[in-house]
Design a protein around this motif. Structure first.
Motif, PDB file in Angstrom:
ATOM      1  N   TYR A   1       0.826  -1.203   0.000  1.00 44.45           N
ATOM      2  CA  TYR A   1       0.000   0.000   0.000  1.00 44.45           C
ATOM      3  C   TYR A   1       0.863   1.255   0.000  1.00 44.45           C
ATOM      4  N   VAL A   2       0.414   2.226  -0.769  1.00 44.38           N
ATOM      5  CA  VAL A   2       0.911   3.585  -0.619  1.00 44.38           C
ATOM      6  C   VAL A   2      -0.057   4.284   0.325  1.00 44.38           C
ATOM      7  N   THR A   3       0.478   4.853   1.387  1.00 40.56           N
ATOM      8  CA  THR A   3      -0.337   5.519   2.403  1.00 40.56           C
ATOM      9  C   THR A   3      -0.061   7.009   2.348  1.00 40.56           C
ATOM     10  N   ILE A   4      -1.125   7.797   2.278  1.00 41.26           N
ATOM     11  CA  ILE A   4      -0.983   9.251   2.250  1.00 41.26           C
ATOM     12  C   ILE A   4      -1.792   9.801   3.426  1.00 41.26           C
ATOM     13  N   ALA A   5      -1.179  10.704   4.194  1.00 41.68           N
ATOM     14  CA  ALA A   5      -1.743  11.048   5.501  1.00 41.68           C
ATOM     15  C   ALA A   5      -1.555  12.524   5.836  1.00 41.68           C
ATOM     16  N   ALA A   6      -2.393  12.981   6.776  1.00 47.31           N
ATOM     17  CA  ALA A   6      -2.279  14.311   7.370  1.00 47.31           C
ATOM     18  C   ALA A   6      -2.985  14.263   8.718  1.00 47.31           C
ATOM     19  N   HIS A   7      -2.715  15.233   9.573  1.00 43.76           N
ATOM     20  CA  HIS A   7      -3.437  15.291  10.847  1.00 43.76           C
ATOM     21  C   HIS A   7      -4.580  16.290  10.719  1.00 43.76           C
TER      22      HIS A   7
ATOM     23  N   GLY B   1      -2.263  -0.997  -3.336  1.00 45.31           N
ATOM     24  CA  GLY B   1      -3.487  -0.391  -2.845  1.00 45.31           C
ATOM     25  C   GLY B   1      -3.176   0.950  -2.209  1.00 45.31           C
ATOM     26  N   PHE B   2      -4.220   1.615  -1.741  1.00 48.27           N
ATOM     27  CA  PHE B   2      -4.038   2.952  -1.171  1.00 48.27           C
ATOM     28  C   PHE B   2      -4.722   3.036   0.189  1.00 48.27           C
ATOM     29  N   LYS B   3      -4.032   3.658   1.134  1.00 46.44           N
ATOM     30  CA  LYS B   3      -4.607   3.968   2.437  1.00 46.44           C
ATOM     31  C   LYS B   3      -4.548   5.479   2.646  1.00 46.44           C
ATOM     32  N   ILE B   4      -5.678   6.059   3.001  1.00 51.24           N
ATOM     33  CA  ILE B   4      -5.777   7.487   3.289  1.00 51.24           C
ATOM     34  C   ILE B   4      -5.983   7.623   4.790  1.00 51.24           C
ATOM     35  N   VAL B   5      -5.062   8.323   5.466  1.00 50.77           N
ATOM     36  CA  VAL B   5      -5.070   8.365   6.933  1.00 50.77           C
ATOM     37  C   VAL B   5      -5.259   9.797   7.427  1.00 50.77           C
ATOM     38  N   PHE B   6      -6.203   9.950   8.350  1.00 51.89           N
ATOM     39  CA  PHE B   6      -6.419  11.208   9.055  1.00 51.89           C
ATOM     40  C   PHE B   6      -6.030  10.985  10.513  1.00 51.89           C
TER      41      PHE B   6
ATOM     42  N   VAL C   1       3.327   8.867   2.613  1.00 50.38           N
ATOM     43  CA  VAL C   1       3.447  10.257   2.181  1.00 50.38           C
ATOM     44  C   VAL C   1       2.714  11.108   3.211  1.00 50.38           C
ATOM     45  N   LEU C   2       3.451  11.955   3.918  1.00 48.15           N
ATOM     46  CA  LEU C   2       2.852  12.788   4.960  1.00 48.15           C
ATOM     47  C   LEU C   2       2.807  14.238   4.502  1.00 48.15           C
ATOM     48  N   LEU C   3       1.612  14.825   4.548  1.00 51.10           N
ATOM     49  CA  LEU C   3       1.404  16.223   4.169  1.00 51.10           C
ATOM     50  C   LEU C   3       1.281  17.073   5.429  1.00 51.10           C
TER      51      LEU C   3
ATOM     52  N   ALA D   1      -5.545  21.822   7.830  1.00 50.23           N
ATOM     53  CA  ALA D   1      -6.865  21.767   7.210  1.00 50.23           C
ATOM     54  C   ALA D   1      -6.778  21.575   5.706  1.00 50.23           C
ATOM     55  N   ALA D   2      -5.914  22.358   5.048  1.00 48.73           N
ATOM     56  CA  ALA D   2      -5.803  22.256   3.594  1.00 48.73           C
ATOM     57  C   ALA D   2      -5.340  20.871   3.174  1.00 48.73           C
ATOM     58  N   SER D   3      -4.392  20.298   3.911  1.00 46.84           N
ATOM     59  CA  SER D   3      -3.905  18.957   3.584  1.00 46.84           C
ATOM     60  C   SER D   3      -5.021  17.930   3.692  1.00 46.84           C
ATOM     61  N   CYS D   4      -5.887  18.059   4.689  1.00 44.63           N
ATOM     62  CA  CYS D   4      -7.006  17.124   4.839  1.00 44.63           C
ATOM     63  C   CYS D   4      -7.966  17.231   3.657  1.00 44.63           C
ATOM     64  N   ALA D   5      -8.259  18.447   3.228  1.00 40.33           N
ATOM     65  CA  ALA D   5      -9.121  18.626   2.067  1.00 40.33           C
ATOM     66  C   ALA D   5      -8.473  18.031   0.820  1.00 40.33           C
ATOM     67  N   ILE D   6      -7.172  18.167   0.703  1.00 38.56           N
ATOM     68  CA  ILE D   6      -6.445  17.584  -0.429  1.00 38.56           C
ATOM     69  C   ILE D   6      -6.553  16.059  -0.391  1.00 38.56           C
ATOM     70  N   LEU D   7      -6.496  15.461   0.794  1.00 33.73           N
ATOM     71  CA  LEU D   7      -6.672  14.014   0.901  1.00 33.73           C
ATOM     72  C   LEU D   7      -8.040  13.589   0.369  1.00 33.73           C
ATOM     73  N   LEU D   8      -9.060  14.362   0.664  1.00 31.85           N
ATOM     74  CA  LEU D   8     -10.392  14.040   0.154  1.00 31.85           C
ATOM     75  C   LEU D   8     -10.427  14.153  -1.367  1.00 31.85           C
ATOM     76  N   TYR D   9      -9.800  15.178  -1.899  1.00 35.04           N
ATOM     77  CA  TYR D   9      -9.747  15.354  -3.343  1.00 35.04           C
ATOM     78  C   TYR D   9      -9.037  14.181  -4.006  1.00 35.04           C
ATOM     79  N   VAL D  10      -7.893  13.800  -3.461  1.00 34.77           N
ATOM     80  CA  VAL D  10      -7.132  12.669  -3.997  1.00 34.77           C
ATOM     81  C   VAL D  10      -7.972  11.396  -3.943  1.00 34.77           C
ATOM     82  N   SER D  11      -8.714  11.217  -2.871  1.00 32.70           N
ATOM     83  CA  SER D  11      -9.574  10.040  -2.751  1.00 32.70           C
ATOM     84  C   SER D  11     -10.657  10.040  -3.817  1.00 32.70           C
ATOM     85  N   ARG D  12     -11.234  11.193  -4.082  1.00 35.35           N
ATOM     86  CA  ARG D  12     -12.243  11.286  -5.145  1.00 35.35           C
ATOM     87  C   ARG D  12     -11.620  10.928  -6.492  1.00 35.35           C
TER      88      ARG D  12
END
Length: 320
Positions: free
Chosen positions: A105-111, A162-167, A206-208, A128-139
């Motif tokens: 898995y490639v994991t992309i994350a932000a707090h 696969g991909f993991k999106i972490v908040f 990948v941590l934003l 906040a912006a990084s979290c919104a970007i995670l949602l965009y990437v997921s879409r």
């Protein structure tokens, strides 16, 4: 902007553009308005994070529910891993969304939490912006899965990616930064994944952090992932002719090749996970001040990182 992106992706990921039906240019044109700083549409991905999000607060719960509703509305087989825990008198909750049953898995994350002090701190770039970007990437991944499932699925199964999106919750210190008062969510998740064996299947984290405001340089921090950094830098160069934030020839931090900035990647890096840390240095001038608000976000920066990271993840899948 879109023409340059399309050209570079024809070079990087021909299997997507030749065989698949999705148009990256069309997707970004249609969906970037969802990250608008001014469009108050109910579908906006950025504005719901424009609030304080201290762990255990009512505002934090609202943000959590917003994130979960977003993934429930997706087409792909996203799996939710929801982890609630208590520490130092606070309630925390990590949210992990996984697309694909894969060997790696490639994991992309932000707090998603914000600082307790100063009171009223929003943390627009933090994060906040990084979290919104995670949602965009997921879409983006979801649309690709939905429209080109026959093409993408082999890479999301068996020997694929696969991909993991972490908040993460609780990156910020509750009082003063120290080993037991920081990185609550990432320390918790890294420990859980180490015990379950999940860490062995994380090919890249990948941590934003601190993205979306003034465009400060973002160095390459680790030798092990410098080639990933080079791929992302090539995408940025194709995306814009403005001042670049990524410089593959800047080896200052590569010489140290260790933790120089404490952030949510640390527990994973110490456990042997390859990390691509996308955080500016020096930090933005608004860092940890009340001025780290939405008035200091730059629309072009938010849009740029949403596009670049979308394309970068597909490049990762294409190269397996």
């Amino acid at each position: 902007m879109f023409t340059a992106i399309t050209i570079v992706l024809w070079i990087l990921s021909p299997w997507l553009l030749v065989e698949g039906g999705i148009s990256f240019e069309e997707f970004h044109r249609e969906n970037l308005p969802l990250l608008s700083l001014t469009n108050s549409s109910e579908n906006n991905l950025l504005l719901p994070f424009n609030t304080t999000r201290t762990p255990g607060s009512e505002e934090s719960l609202k943000v959590q529910n917003f994130i979960k509703r977003f993934y429930r509305g997706m087409e792909g087989p996203w799996q939710l891993e929801e982890d609630s825990f208590e520490a130092n008198g606070r309630r925390f909750k990590n949210l992990v969304f996984t697309l694909g049953e894969a060997s790696h898995y490639v994991t992309i994350a932000a707090h998603y939490d914000s600082k307790v002090a100063p009171e009223g701190f929003v943390g627009a770039s933090d994060s906040a912006a990084s979290c919104a970007i995670l949602l965009y990437v997921s879409r983006f991944l979801d649309r690709l899965y939905d429209e080109d499932a026959a093409l993408l699925e082999p890479r999301l199964r068996g020997a694929g990616i696969g991909f993991k999106i972490v908040f993460f919750d609780g990156e910020e210190a509750l009082q003063q930064w120290r080993a037991d008062d920081s990185l609550y969510g990432s320390r918790r998740l890294a420990g859980q994944w180490a015990r379950s064996g999940t860490l062995d299947h994380i090919e890249l984290l990948v941590l934003l952090d601190l993205l979306g405001s003034e465009p400060q340089p973002i160095p390459s921090y680790f030798r092990e992932t410098h080639w990933y950094y080079e791929r992302l830098a090539s995408l940025e160069a194709a995306y814009t002719h403005q001042e670049l934030q990524l410089d593959a020839q800047d080896h200052r931090f590569l010489q140290a090749n260790g933790v120089t900035i404490e952030d949510d990647h640390v527990p994973f890096y110490e456990a042997g996970v390859a990390v691509l840390h996308l955080v500016p240095w020096p930090f933005p001038s608004v860092w940890h001040t009340l001025e780290d608000d939405y008035d200091h976000l730059q629309q072009g920066q938010v849009d740029k990182w949403a596009v670049l990271l979308s394309e970068f993840l597909i490049d990762c899948a294409a190269r397996r």
